[in-house]
Motif scaffolding. Structure first.
Motif, PDB file in Angstrom:
ATOM      1  N   MET A   1       0.931  -1.202   0.073  1.00 16.58           N
ATOM      2  CA  MET A   1      -0.060  -0.125  -0.158  1.00 16.58           C
ATOM      3  C   MET A   1       0.970   1.126  -0.148  1.00 16.58           C
ATOM      4  O   MET A   1       0.662   2.294  -0.655  1.00 16.58           O
ATOM      5  CB  MET A   1      -0.901   0.045   1.199  1.00 16.58           C
ATOM      6  CG  MET A   1      -1.957  -1.036   1.239  1.00 16.58           C
ATOM      7  SD  MET A   1      -2.858  -0.766  -0.173  1.00 16.58           S
ATOM      8  CE  MET A   1      -3.104  -2.402  -1.110  1.00 16.58           C
ATOM      9  N   ALA A   2       1.880   1.250   0.751  1.00 16.72           N
ATOM     10  CA  ALA A   2       2.994   2.314   0.927  1.00 16.72           C
ATOM     11  C   ALA A   2       3.243   2.640  -0.711  1.00 16.72           C
ATOM     12  O   ALA A   2       3.465   4.001  -1.227  1.00 16.72           O
ATOM     13  CB  ALA A   2       4.244   2.130   1.505  1.00 16.72           C
ATOM     14  N   ALA A   3       3.711   1.314  -1.415  1.00 19.61           N
ATOM     15  CA  ALA A   3       3.987   1.461  -2.766  1.00 19.61           C
ATOM     16  C   ALA A   3       3.007   2.234  -3.542  1.00 19.61           C
ATOM     17  O   ALA A   3       3.342   3.163  -4.806  1.00 19.61           O
ATOM     18  CB  ALA A   3       4.607   0.431  -3.433  1.00 19.61           C
ATOM     19  N   ARG A   4       1.896   1.938  -3.547  1.00 19.57           N
ATOM     20  CA  ARG A   4       0.532   2.664  -4.215  1.00 19.57           C
ATOM     21  C   ARG A   4       0.687   4.052  -3.872  1.00 19.57           C
ATOM     22  O   ARG A   4       0.340   4.890  -4.629  1.00 19.57           O
ATOM     23  CB  ARG A   4      -0.508   1.722  -3.790  1.00 19.57           C
ATOM     24  CG  ARG A   4      -0.797   0.600  -4.607  1.00 19.57           C
ATOM     25  CD  ARG A   4      -0.648   0.414  -5.968  1.00 19.57           C
ATOM     26  NE  ARG A   4      -1.417   1.433  -6.643  1.00 19.57           N
ATOM     27  CZ  ARG A   4      -1.488   1.839  -7.904  1.00 19.57           C
ATOM     28  NH1 ARG A   4      -0.624   1.057  -8.705  1.00 19.57           N
ATOM     29  NH2 ARG A   4      -2.275   2.681  -8.411  1.00 19.57           N
ATOM     30  N   CYS A   5       0.765   4.480  -2.670  1.00 16.63           N
ATOM     31  CA  CYS A   5       0.863   5.829  -2.198  1.00 16.63           C
ATOM     32  C   CYS A   5       1.797   6.575  -3.126  1.00 16.63           C
ATOM     33  O   CYS A   5       1.778   7.901  -3.666  1.00 16.63           O
ATOM     34  CB  CYS A   5       1.193   6.085  -0.989  1.00 16.63           C
ATOM     35  SG  CYS A   5      -0.090   5.529   0.238  1.00 16.63           S
ATOM     36  N   VAL A   6       3.122   5.938  -3.362  1.00 18.41           N
ATOM     37  CA  VAL A   6       4.091   6.605  -4.154  1.00 18.41           C
ATOM     38  C   VAL A   6       3.479   6.724  -5.503  1.00 18.41           C
ATOM     39  O   VAL A   6       3.741   7.855  -6.255  1.00 18.41           O
ATOM     40  CB  VAL A   6       5.495   5.816  -4.409  1.00 18.41           C
ATOM     41  CG1 VAL A   6       6.569   6.279  -5.132  1.00 18.41           C
ATOM     42  CG2 VAL A   6       5.979   5.612  -2.834  1.00 18.41           C
ATOM     43  N   VAL A   7       3.110   5.621  -6.320  1.00 19.18           N
ATOM     44  CA  VAL A   7       2.464   5.942  -7.566  1.00 19.18           C
ATOM     45  C   VAL A   7       1.510   7.075  -7.652  1.00 19.18           C
ATOM     46  O   VAL A   7       1.483   8.016  -8.485  1.00 19.18           O
ATOM     47  CB  VAL A   7       1.858   4.628  -8.130  1.00 19.18           C
ATOM     48  CG1 VAL A   7       0.977   4.733  -9.290  1.00 19.18           C
ATOM     49  CG2 VAL A   7       2.841   3.379  -8.196  1.00 19.18           C
ATOM     50  N   GLU A   8       0.642   6.994  -6.646  1.00 13.80           N
ATOM     51  CA  GLU A   8      -0.449   8.202  -6.844  1.00 13.80           C
ATOM     52  C   GLU A   8       0.050   9.410  -6.507  1.00 13.80           C
ATOM     53  O   GLU A   8      -0.470  10.446  -7.119  1.00 13.80           O
ATOM     54  CB  GLU A   8      -1.666   7.826  -5.629  1.00 13.80           C
ATOM     55  CG  GLU A   8      -2.233   6.440  -5.914  1.00 13.80           C
ATOM     56  CD  GLU A   8      -3.010   6.215  -7.269  1.00 13.80           C
ATOM     57  OE1 GLU A   8      -3.272   7.140  -7.972  1.00 13.80           O
ATOM     58  OE2 GLU A   8      -2.734   5.172  -7.821  1.00 13.80           O
ATOM     59  N   THR A   9       1.097   9.544  -5.683  1.00 12.46           N
ATOM     60  CA  THR A   9       1.859  10.744  -5.537  1.00 12.46           C
ATOM     61  C   THR A   9       2.504  11.194  -6.798  1.00 12.46           C
ATOM     62  O   THR A   9       2.458  12.544  -7.078  1.00 12.46           O
ATOM     63  CB  THR A   9       2.707  10.849  -4.382  1.00 12.46           C
ATOM     64  OG1 THR A   9       2.344  10.377  -3.123  1.00 12.46           O
ATOM     65  CG2 THR A   9       3.830  11.709  -4.066  1.00 12.46           C
ATOM     66  N   GLY A  10       2.850  10.519  -7.569  1.00 12.71           N
ATOM     67  CA  GLY A  10       3.669  10.542  -8.733  1.00 12.71           C
ATOM     68  C   GLY A  10       2.496  11.020  -9.953  1.00 12.71           C
ATOM     69  O   GLY A  10       3.017  12.357 -10.520  1.00 12.71           O
ATOM     70  N   THR A  11       1.466  10.564  -9.998  1.00 12.63           N
ATOM     71  CA  THR A  11       0.512  10.972 -11.015  1.00 12.63           C
ATOM     72  C   THR A  11       0.023  12.118 -10.447  1.00 12.63           C
ATOM     73  O   THR A  11      -0.413  13.346 -11.470  1.00 12.63           O
ATOM     74  CB  THR A  11      -0.418  10.041 -11.233  1.00 12.63           C
ATOM     75  OG1 THR A  11      -1.150   9.504  -9.921  1.00 12.63           O
ATOM     76  CG2 THR A  11       0.175   8.676 -12.258  1.00 12.63           C
ATOM     77  N   ALA A  12      -0.481  12.519  -9.291  1.00 12.31           N
ATOM     78  CA  ALA A  12      -1.022  13.608  -8.692  1.00 12.31           C
ATOM     79  C   ALA A  12       0.126  14.964  -9.219  1.00 12.31           C
ATOM     80  O   ALA A  12      -0.630  15.799  -9.560  1.00 12.31           O
ATOM     81  CB  ALA A  12      -1.190  13.503  -7.364  1.00 12.31           C
ATOM     82  N   ALA A  13       1.186  14.791  -8.868  1.00  8.48           N
ATOM     83  CA  ALA A  13       2.261  15.707  -9.110  1.00  8.48           C
ATOM     84  C   ALA A  13       2.460  15.971 -10.564  1.00  8.48           C
ATOM     85  O   ALA A  13       2.809  17.131 -10.998  1.00  8.48           O
ATOM     86  CB  ALA A  13       3.539  15.215  -8.576  1.00  8.48           C
ATOM     87  N   TYR A  14       2.286  15.116 -11.262  1.00 10.40           N
ATOM     88  CA  TYR A  14       2.383  15.147 -12.730  1.00 10.40           C
ATOM     89  C   TYR A  14       1.360  16.068 -13.508  1.00 10.40           C
ATOM     90  O   TYR A  14       1.622  17.052 -14.014  1.00 10.40           O
ATOM     91  CB  TYR A  14       2.456  13.681 -13.341  1.00 10.40           C
ATOM     92  CG  TYR A  14       2.819  13.712 -14.940  1.00 10.40           C
ATOM     93  CD1 TYR A  14       3.901  13.723 -15.459  1.00 10.40           C
ATOM     94  CD2 TYR A  14       1.339  13.416 -15.851  1.00 10.40           C
ATOM     95  CE1 TYR A  14       3.929  13.870 -17.066  1.00 10.40           C
ATOM     96  CE2 TYR A  14       1.654  13.448 -17.111  1.00 10.40           C
ATOM     97  CZ  TYR A  14       3.019  13.584 -17.638  1.00 10.40           C
ATOM     98  OH  TYR A  14       3.211  13.494 -19.185  1.00 10.40           O
ATOM     99  N   TYR A  15       0.242  15.690 -13.104  1.00 11.28           N
ATOM    100  CA  TYR A  15      -1.099  16.325 -13.519  1.00 11.28           C
ATOM    101  C   TYR A  15      -1.043  17.777 -12.900  1.00 11.28           C
ATOM    102  O   TYR A  15      -1.469  18.644 -13.632  1.00 11.28           O
ATOM    103  CB  TYR A  15      -2.377  15.652 -13.382  1.00 11.28           C
ATOM    104  CG  TYR A  15      -2.275  14.456 -14.303  1.00 11.28           C
ATOM    105  CD1 TYR A  15      -2.665  14.789 -15.715  1.00 11.28           C
ATOM    106  CD2 TYR A  15      -2.273  13.186 -13.990  1.00 11.28           C
ATOM    107  CE1 TYR A  15      -2.798  13.855 -16.795  1.00 11.28           C
ATOM    108  CE2 TYR A  15      -2.369  12.220 -14.862  1.00 11.28           C
ATOM    109  CZ  TYR A  15      -2.528  12.450 -16.206  1.00 11.28           C
ATOM    110  OH  TYR A  15      -2.542  11.474 -17.262  1.00 11.28           O
ATOM    111  N   ARG A  16      -0.726  17.792 -11.825  1.00 10.28           N
ATOM    112  CA  ARG A  16      -0.791  19.347 -11.132  1.00 10.28           C
ATOM    113  C   ARG A  16       0.511  20.405 -11.754  1.00 10.28           C
ATOM    114  O   ARG A  16       0.062  21.392 -12.112  1.00 10.28           O
ATOM    115  CB  ARG A  16      -0.320  19.249  -9.671  1.00 10.28           C
ATOM    116  CG  ARG A  16      -0.427  20.570  -8.885  1.00 10.28           C
ATOM    117  CD  ARG A  16      -1.878  20.829  -8.570  1.00 10.28           C
ATOM    118  NE  ARG A  16      -2.547  20.126  -7.690  1.00 10.28           N
ATOM    119  CZ  ARG A  16      -3.645  19.791  -7.675  1.00 10.28           C
ATOM    120  NH1 ARG A  16      -4.418  19.995  -8.571  1.00 10.28           N
ATOM    121  NH2 ARG A  16      -4.329  18.980  -6.763  1.00 10.28           N
TER     122      ARG A  16
END
Length: 153
Positions: A1-16
Motif C-alpha cells: 500500500m505504501a508503494a501505491r501511495c508513491v504511484v498516486e503521488t507521482g501521478t498527482a504531481a504530474y498532472y498538477r
C-alpha cells in the motif's frame, strides 16, 4: 500500500505540474480534476496502508524501504505510452517512430520538472512514515530544497 501511495503521488504531481504549466483554461481545469482524482486515490491507499501497517505492526524502516524501492522504479514509460497515443490521434496514423515519442516525452518531462509541486510531493511521500510533526517539518525542508535543485537540472 505504501508503494501505491508513491504511484498516486507521482501521478498527482504530474498532472498538477501540467496544470501549472498551462495557460489554456480547459486544459488547466481538466488536469486539475485529474490531479484531484489522483490525490483521492492516494488517500484511499493511505487509509488501507494505515489499517494494514497497524495490524501487521510494520516498522518505519520497512515502510521507508518500500517507498524507496518504488521511487527507484519510476520510469517515464507510462507517459511515453500516453504521448504515443496523443501523436497517433494528432496524426491519424498508427505507427509513430520511437524517436518522436522520446522527443515529445523529453519536452513534456522538462515542463513537468519546471512546474513540479515539490512541497506537495515531498509531503505526500513522507506521510506514510508517520513522523512526529516537528521531525517531519525538519526533514521536509531540506528534502524540498534537494528535490527542487535536482528537478531543475
Amino acid at each position: 500500500m505504501a508503494a501505491r501511495c508513491v504511484v498516486e503521488t507521482g501521478t498527482a504531481a504530474y498532472y498538477r505540474a501540467l496544470e501549472l504549466a498551462s495557460d489554456e483554461p480547459v486544459l488547466r481545469a481538466l488536469t486539475r480534476r485529474i490531479a484531484n482524482d489522483e490525490v483521492r486515490h492516494y488517500k484511499h491507499f493511505y487509509r488501507f496502508f494505515n489499517r494494514f501497517a497497524e495490524s501487521e505492526q510494520v516498522g518505519r524502516a520497512r515502510v521507508l524501504g518500500a517507498l524507496t524501492r518504488r521511487l527507484l522504479e519510476i520510469k517515464n514509460e507510462d507517459a511515453a505510452i500516453a504521448l504515443r497515443n496523443v501523436l497517433r490521434m494528432e496524426r491519424g496514423q498508427e505507427d509513430i517512430p520511437e524517436h518522436e515519442v522520446k522527443a515529445l516525452n523529453s519536452r513534456v518531462s522538462a515542463v513537468v520538472r519546471r512546474h513540479l509541486p515539490v512541497e506537495m510531493t515531498v509531503k505526500m511521500l513522507l506521510r506514510p512514515l508517520h513522523l512526529h510533526s516537528s521531525v517531519e517539518r525538519a526533514v521536509r525542508k531540506p528534502l524540498v530544497a534537494v528535490v527542487s535543485r535536482v528537478m531543475l537540472h
